[in-house]
Design a protein around this motif. Structure first.
Motif, PDB file in Angstrom:
ATOM      1  N   ILE A 115      46.530  38.718  35.394  1.00 19.61           N
ATOM      2  CA  ILE A 115      45.913  37.678  36.366  1.00 19.61           C
ATOM      3  C   ILE A 115      44.588  37.155  35.908  1.00 19.61           C
ATOM      4  CG2 ILE A 115      45.131  36.636  38.642  1.00 19.61           C
ATOM      5  CD1 ILE A 115      47.062  38.715  39.899  1.00 19.61           C
ATOM      6  N   VAL A 116      45.008  35.837  35.818  1.00 22.24           N
ATOM      7  CA  VAL A 116      43.562  35.263  34.210  1.00 22.24           C
ATOM      8  C   VAL A 116      43.156  34.599  34.749  1.00 22.24           C
ATOM      9  CG1 VAL A 116      44.988  36.094  32.313  1.00 22.24           C
ATOM     10  CG2 VAL A 116      45.401  34.075  33.556  1.00 22.24           C
ATOM     11  N   SER A 117      43.742  34.523  36.502  1.00 22.41           N
ATOM     12  CA  SER A 117      43.034  32.797  36.833  1.00 22.41           C
ATOM     13  C   SER A 117      42.889  32.934  38.277  1.00 22.41           C
ATOM     14  CB  SER A 117      43.495  31.131  36.186  1.00 22.41           C
ATOM     15  OG  SER A 117      43.016  30.245  37.278  1.00 22.41           O
ATOM     16  N   ILE A 118      42.752  32.456  39.377  1.00 23.81           N
ATOM     17  CA  ILE A 118      43.226  32.115  40.553  1.00 23.81           C
ATOM     18  C   ILE A 118      41.620  30.910  41.227  1.00 23.81           C
ATOM     19  CG2 ILE A 118      40.941  33.890  41.445  1.00 23.81           C
ATOM     20  CD1 ILE A 118      42.669  34.792  43.594  1.00 23.81           C
ATOM     21  N   ASP A 119      42.929  30.245  42.107  1.00 26.97           N
ATOM     22  CA  ASP A 119      42.095  29.378  43.000  1.00 26.97           C
ATOM     23  C   ASP A 119      41.950  28.859  44.683  1.00 26.97           C
ATOM     24  OD1 ASP A 119      40.556  26.606  43.160  1.00 26.97           O
ATOM     25  OD2 ASP A 119      42.361  25.712  42.253  1.00 26.97           O
ATOM     26  N   ALA A 120      41.676  28.380  45.297  1.00 25.61           N
ATOM     27  CA  ALA A 120      41.837  28.560  46.442  1.00 25.61           C
ATOM     28  C   ALA A 120      41.102  27.167  47.082  1.00 25.61           C
ATOM     29  CB  ALA A 120      41.420  29.492  47.077  1.00 25.61           C
TER      30      ALA A 120
ATOM     31  N   THR B 185      37.077  33.742  42.993  1.00 20.92           N
ATOM     32  CA  THR B 185      36.805  32.355  44.107  1.00 20.92           C
ATOM     33  C   THR B 185      36.982  32.582  45.547  1.00 20.92           C
ATOM     34  OG1 THR B 185      37.792  29.830  44.688  1.00 20.92           O
ATOM     35  CG2 THR B 185      39.040  32.211  44.284  1.00 20.92           C
ATOM     36  N   PHE B 186      36.309  32.150  46.377  1.00 14.12           N
ATOM     37  CA  PHE B 186      36.242  31.658  47.583  1.00 14.12           C
ATOM     38  C   PHE B 186      36.499  30.958  48.449  1.00 14.12           C
ATOM     39  CE2 PHE B 186      32.048  33.521  46.327  1.00 14.12           C
ATOM     40  CZ  PHE B 186      32.057  34.083  47.302  1.00 14.12           C
ATOM     41  N   ARG B 187      37.117  30.964  49.251  1.00 12.19           N
ATOM     42  CA  ARG B 187      37.577  29.978  50.727  1.00 12.19           C
ATOM     43  C   ARG B 187      37.130  29.221  50.691  1.00 12.19           C
ATOM     44  NH1 ARG B 187      40.392  31.171  56.256  1.00 12.19           N
ATOM     45  NH2 ARG B 187      40.958  29.156  56.791  1.00 12.19           N
ATOM     46  N   LYS B 188      37.215  27.709  51.202  1.00 18.15           N
ATOM     47  CA  LYS B 188      35.813  26.535  51.103  1.00 18.15           C
ATOM     48  C   LYS B 188      35.692  26.448  52.360  1.00 18.15           C
ATOM     49  CE  LYS B 188      36.474  24.888  46.681  1.00 18.15           C
ATOM     50  NZ  LYS B 188      35.463  25.343  45.440  1.00 18.15           N
ATOM     51  N   GLY B 189      34.765  26.838  52.827  1.00 18.44           N
ATOM     52  CA  GLY B 189      34.234  26.836  53.932  1.00 18.44           C
ATOM     53  C   GLY B 189      34.096  28.092  54.805  1.00 18.44           C
ATOM     54  N   THR B 190      34.441  28.943  54.065  1.00 20.58           N
ATOM     55  CA  THR B 190      34.464  30.530  54.719  1.00 20.58           C
ATOM     56  C   THR B 190      33.473  31.061  54.080  1.00 20.58           C
ATOM     57  OG1 THR B 190      36.425  30.865  53.970  1.00 20.58           O
ATOM     58  CG2 THR B 190      36.725  29.884  55.456  1.00 20.58           C
ATOM     59  N   LYS B 191      33.471  32.724  53.961  1.00 23.95           N
ATOM     60  CA  LYS B 191      33.037  33.680  52.944  1.00 23.95           C
ATOM     61  C   LYS B 191      33.951  35.306  52.732  1.00 23.95           C
ATOM     62  CE  LYS B 191      28.637  33.223  55.147  1.00 23.95           C
ATOM     63  NZ  LYS B 191      28.636  32.706  55.850  1.00 23.95           N
ATOM     64  N   GLN B 192      35.262  34.081  53.297  1.00 27.91           N
ATOM     65  CA  GLN B 192      36.611  34.885  52.236  1.00 27.91           C
ATOM     66  C   GLN B 192      36.708  34.624  51.065  1.00 27.91           C
ATOM     67  OE1 GLN B 192      40.290  33.822  54.202  1.00 27.91           O
ATOM     68  NE2 GLN B 192      39.023  34.297  56.052  1.00 27.91           N
ATOM     69  N   LEU B 193      36.447  35.938  50.458  1.00 27.41           N
ATOM     70  CA  LEU B 193      36.683  36.346  48.849  1.00 27.41           C
ATOM     71  C   LEU B 193      37.900  37.016  48.281  1.00 27.41           C
ATOM     72  CD1 LEU B 193      34.776  35.741  45.758  1.00 27.41           C
ATOM     73  CD2 LEU B 193      34.065  38.500  46.642  1.00 27.41           C
ATOM     74  N   TYR B 194      38.396  36.192  46.854  1.00 28.51           N
ATOM     75  CA  TYR B 194      39.746  36.403  46.598  1.00 28.51           C
ATOM     76  C   TYR B 194      39.586  36.475  45.380  1.00 28.51           C
ATOM     77  CZ  TYR B 194      42.135  33.630  50.112  1.00 28.51           C
ATOM     78  OH  TYR B 194      42.400  33.081  51.406  1.00 28.51           O
ATOM     79  N   SER B 195      40.086  37.663  44.693  1.00 27.00           N
ATOM     80  CA  SER B 195      39.529  38.300  43.435  1.00 27.00           C
ATOM     81  C   SER B 195      41.357  38.549  42.811  1.00 27.00           C
ATOM     82  CB  SER B 195      38.793  39.761  43.416  1.00 27.00           C
ATOM     83  OG  SER B 195      39.198  40.790  44.582  1.00 27.00           O
TER      84      SER B 195
ATOM     85  N   HIS C 195      39.758  47.501  42.302  1.00 27.04           N
ATOM     86  CA  HIS C 195      40.761  47.305  41.593  1.00 27.04           C
ATOM     87  C   HIS C 195      40.851  47.863  40.061  1.00 27.04           C
ATOM     88  CE1 HIS C 195      41.710  43.127  42.365  1.00 27.04           C
ATOM     89  NE2 HIS C 195      40.561  42.599  42.843  1.00 27.04           N
ATOM     90  N   LYS C 196      41.694  48.808  39.712  1.00 27.15           N
ATOM     91  CA  LYS C 196      42.033  49.858  38.903  1.00 27.15           C
ATOM     92  C   LYS C 196      41.654  49.213  37.104  1.00 27.15           C
ATOM     93  CE  LYS C 196      45.093  52.053  41.917  1.00 27.15           C
ATOM     94  NZ  LYS C 196      46.342  52.957  42.069  1.00 27.15           N
ATOM     95  N   ASP C 197      41.350  48.060  37.439  1.00 25.56           N
ATOM     96  CA  ASP C 197      41.284  47.160  35.861  1.00 25.56           C
ATOM     97  C   ASP C 197      40.561  46.089  36.376  1.00 25.56           C
ATOM     98  OD1 ASP C 197      41.510  46.969  32.969  1.00 25.56           O
ATOM     99  OD2 ASP C 197      43.737  46.752  33.366  1.00 25.56           O
ATOM    100  N   LEU C 198      39.977  45.466  34.705  1.00 21.90           N
ATOM    101  CA  LEU C 198      38.921  44.718  35.619  1.00 21.90           C
ATOM    102  C   LEU C 198      38.718  43.374  35.662  1.00 21.90           C
ATOM    103  CD1 LEU C 198      39.529  41.754  33.308  1.00 21.90           C
ATOM    104  CD2 LEU C 198      39.691  43.399  31.437  1.00 21.90           C
ATOM    105  N   ILE C 199      38.069  42.930  36.170  1.00 22.59           N
ATOM    106  CA  ILE C 199      38.390  41.851  37.263  1.00 22.59           C
ATOM    107  C   ILE C 199      37.788  40.665  36.668  1.00 22.59           C
ATOM    108  CG2 ILE C 199      37.433  40.568  39.377  1.00 22.59           C
ATOM    109  CD1 ILE C 199      36.451  43.180  40.302  1.00 22.59           C
ATOM    110  N   SER C 200      39.061  39.335  36.629  1.00 22.65           N
ATOM    111  CA  SER C 200      39.569  38.317  35.751  1.00 22.65           C
ATOM    112  C   SER C 200      39.234  36.924  35.697  1.00 22.65           C
ATOM    113  CB  SER C 200      40.696  38.365  35.231  1.00 22.65           C
ATOM    114  OG  SER C 200      41.139  38.317  35.771  1.00 22.65           O
ATOM    115  N   SER C 201      39.782  36.857  37.819  1.00 27.57           N
ATOM    116  CA  SER C 201      38.795  36.114  37.818  1.00 27.57           C
ATOM    117  C   SER C 201      38.550  36.498  39.983  1.00 27.57           C
ATOM    118  CB  SER C 201      39.894  34.802  38.081  1.00 27.57           C
ATOM    119  OG  SER C 201      41.460  35.515  38.797  1.00 27.57           O
TER     120      SER C 201
END
Length: 513
Positions: A309-314, A271-281, A263-269
């Motif tokens: 981007i200020v919020s994320i969900d999965a 979340t993990f995908r439920k039941g897995t180890k996949q990470l979204y940022s 990432h080239k700027d600050l990380i604001s959010s």
């Protein structure tokens, strides 16, 4: 006549025949002579073939053995509970019966009378399990709970500056909080005490250039932490902040594992995908990055937002949703298809009217003045929607979002809303006091005996007899709120009077009847 120069004294090798017919005939003749006249080869072909394979005497040469298939018959392994002749349909039926028996045992363990365990209750549990596994389960339980007053409350203090993120593990064993000072605190949720701290790291003062700014091999964060996420199995904790990197931690051993850059700027959010180890940022660089912690590697980057981007969900599906702040859009990403759906908000905001030549703050155009005179409403408050700040998925196809209109997150209350059965509207069912700026919210369903033995909760001997609670197994609702004196992304508002930088955990139980 052959030239003597090419003559040789070595014995010439006999060329191997490609067919096995001669060898088979030779073995068959030998076998016919040794078996006797009382054995009929035509009536027992399988037995004759078996004897031919077993009895090889000196008449069979090495050349003949090379042409034979001496592999033993493969015997498939089978478990002791399975039948070798069991068909797939019979296997499914047997497993279904075992599952129903386990459901009966789970429902009958000191919880209900035998008369209550009937077909309707079991079928409802089976339907609920199928929907829950597919991510389409809807549990409308708001009417069964009293959200006006929590039965238990725990306040965790330990951050010098505002709490920016707070999240609890799904097994309700640990609570993790982060603050603007750059520390992460780990709490024992049942004991209500702090057990570990991941401190902010300072870069080497002797370093130069990028090394001084904070390299990826620095075991921790070097600036403010703005987001936290815990995997469903509790194996990994992810954190991100102003130092533009994601730190992966082992929350069981309290150890740093790995850093991810990109990432080239600050990380604001996060979340993990439920039941897995996949990470979204999600980041202020307007991108979403996907990492797979099962292999500790980067997967891909998603582009599309025109602002931060200020919020994320999965949830369980290979999808995620993000809020783009001042671009006033929500983007629903379909990862396998590499597509996105764009939902735009704020179509009739006062800011858009101002940018299009309208009036603002008391200076209204003629159409607005005429409309006000017709309605006779001079005191109606007008809200200005400048950005979309948060988003949360209800299921794989429905979500809710919040912007900077209406009541803010610093008015001293946390409001709880109830969705209708068609997921088309919602209504207020309760509000609890929370002085300060609410920077983080998490709502968890507590299973039966999920908080049993916690020192800060009262005993739950009196269980609700509501049918919904019986079927779902939800004993109570846990609300985790991260509070501070300032917003997590800025300092344009400061509330010091009566506000403590802390995390508040509230427990709501069903109404007793």
């Amino acid at each position: 006549m052959q030239d003597p120069f090419f003559a040789t004294n070595k014995a010439r090798k006999r060329k191997r025949s490609t067919s096995t017919g001669d060898a088979g005939k030779k073995i068959a003749r030998r076998q016919k002579d040794t078996r006797g006249a009382n054995v009929k080869s035509s009536s027992q072909p399988a037995k004759s073939r078996k004897v031919v394979d077993e009895e090889l005497d000196s008449d069979v040469t090495d050349e003949d053995i090379a042409d034979l298939d001496l592999r033993a018959d493969e015997v498939p392994e089978s478990s002791g509970d399975e039948d070798n002749d069991e068909t797939p349909a019979e296997k499914r039926l047997r497993l279904a019966k075992l599952y129903i028996e386990s459901v009966k045992e789970g429902l009958a363990e000191g919880e209900y009378d035998a008369a209550e365990i009937d077909k309707e209750l079991i079928s409802a549990r089976l339907r609920q399990d199928v929907l829950e596994h597919s991510g389409k389960v809807h549990l409308f339980i708001a009417d069964s709970y009293d959200f006006t007053l929590p039965v238990s409350r725990l306040r965790c203090k330990g951050h010098r500056l505002s709490v920016t993120a707070a999240t609890a593990s799904e097994d309700l064993k640990w609570l993790f909080t982060a603050g603007k000072e750059g520390h992460i605190n780990k709490w024992d949720l049942r004991a209500g005490s702090k057990v570990a701290t991941f401190y902010k790291k300072r870069p080497d003062p002797k370093g130069k250039g990028k090394e001084k700014a904070g390299p990826l091999d620095l075991e921790g964060h070097s600036d403010e932490i703005l987001a936290l996420a815990v995997s469903s199995d509790g194996q990994y904790l992810a954190s991100g902040g102003k130092d533009k990197k994601i730190c992966i931690w082992d929350p069981v051993k309290d150890l740093w594992v790995k850093n991810f850059g990109g990432h080239k700027d600050l990380i604001s959010s996060l979340t993990f995908r439920k039941g897995t180890k996949q990470l979204y940022s999600g980041s202020f660089d307007r991108t979403v990055r996907l990492h797979d912690l099962s292999v500790m590697g980067y997967v891909e980057t998603l582009f599309g937002h025109q602002d931060t981007i200020v919020s994320i969900d999965a949830l369980r599906g290979e999808t995620t949703i993000t809020a783009g702040a001042r671009d006033r859009s929500l983007r629903y990403w379909k990862i396998p298809e590499e597509t996105q759906l764009v939902f735009r908000g704020g179509a009739k905001s006062a800011i858009r009217k101002l940018l299009e030549g309208g009036a603002f703050e008391g200076h209204e155009d003629e159409d607005a003045t005429h409309e006000k005179n017709q309605k006779g409403d001079d005191t109606k408050k007008r809200f200005v929607e400048g950005s979309i700040e948060c988003v949360a998925l209800i299921d794989e196809t429905n979500f809710v979002s919040g912007g900077d209109t209406g009541t803010g997150s610093w008015d001293g209350e946390i409001r709880i809303w109830k969705l209708d059965s068609k997921l088309k509207s919602f209504s207020l069912v309760g509000a609890v006091q929370a002085p300060g700026v609410v920077n983080s919210l998490q709502l968890l369903a507590v299973p039966k005996d999920g908080l049993e033995g916690a020192s800060w909760t009262e005993s739950s001997q009196a269980r609700s007899k509501d049918t919904t609670t019986k079927i779902t197994g939800v004993d109570s609702i846990l609300l985790v709120a991260g509070l501070g004196q300032e917003y997590r992304l800025g300092r344009w508002l400061t509330i010091k009077e009566g506000v403590t930088n802390s995390t508040v955990i509230m427990v709501f139980r069903p109404r007793t009847r």
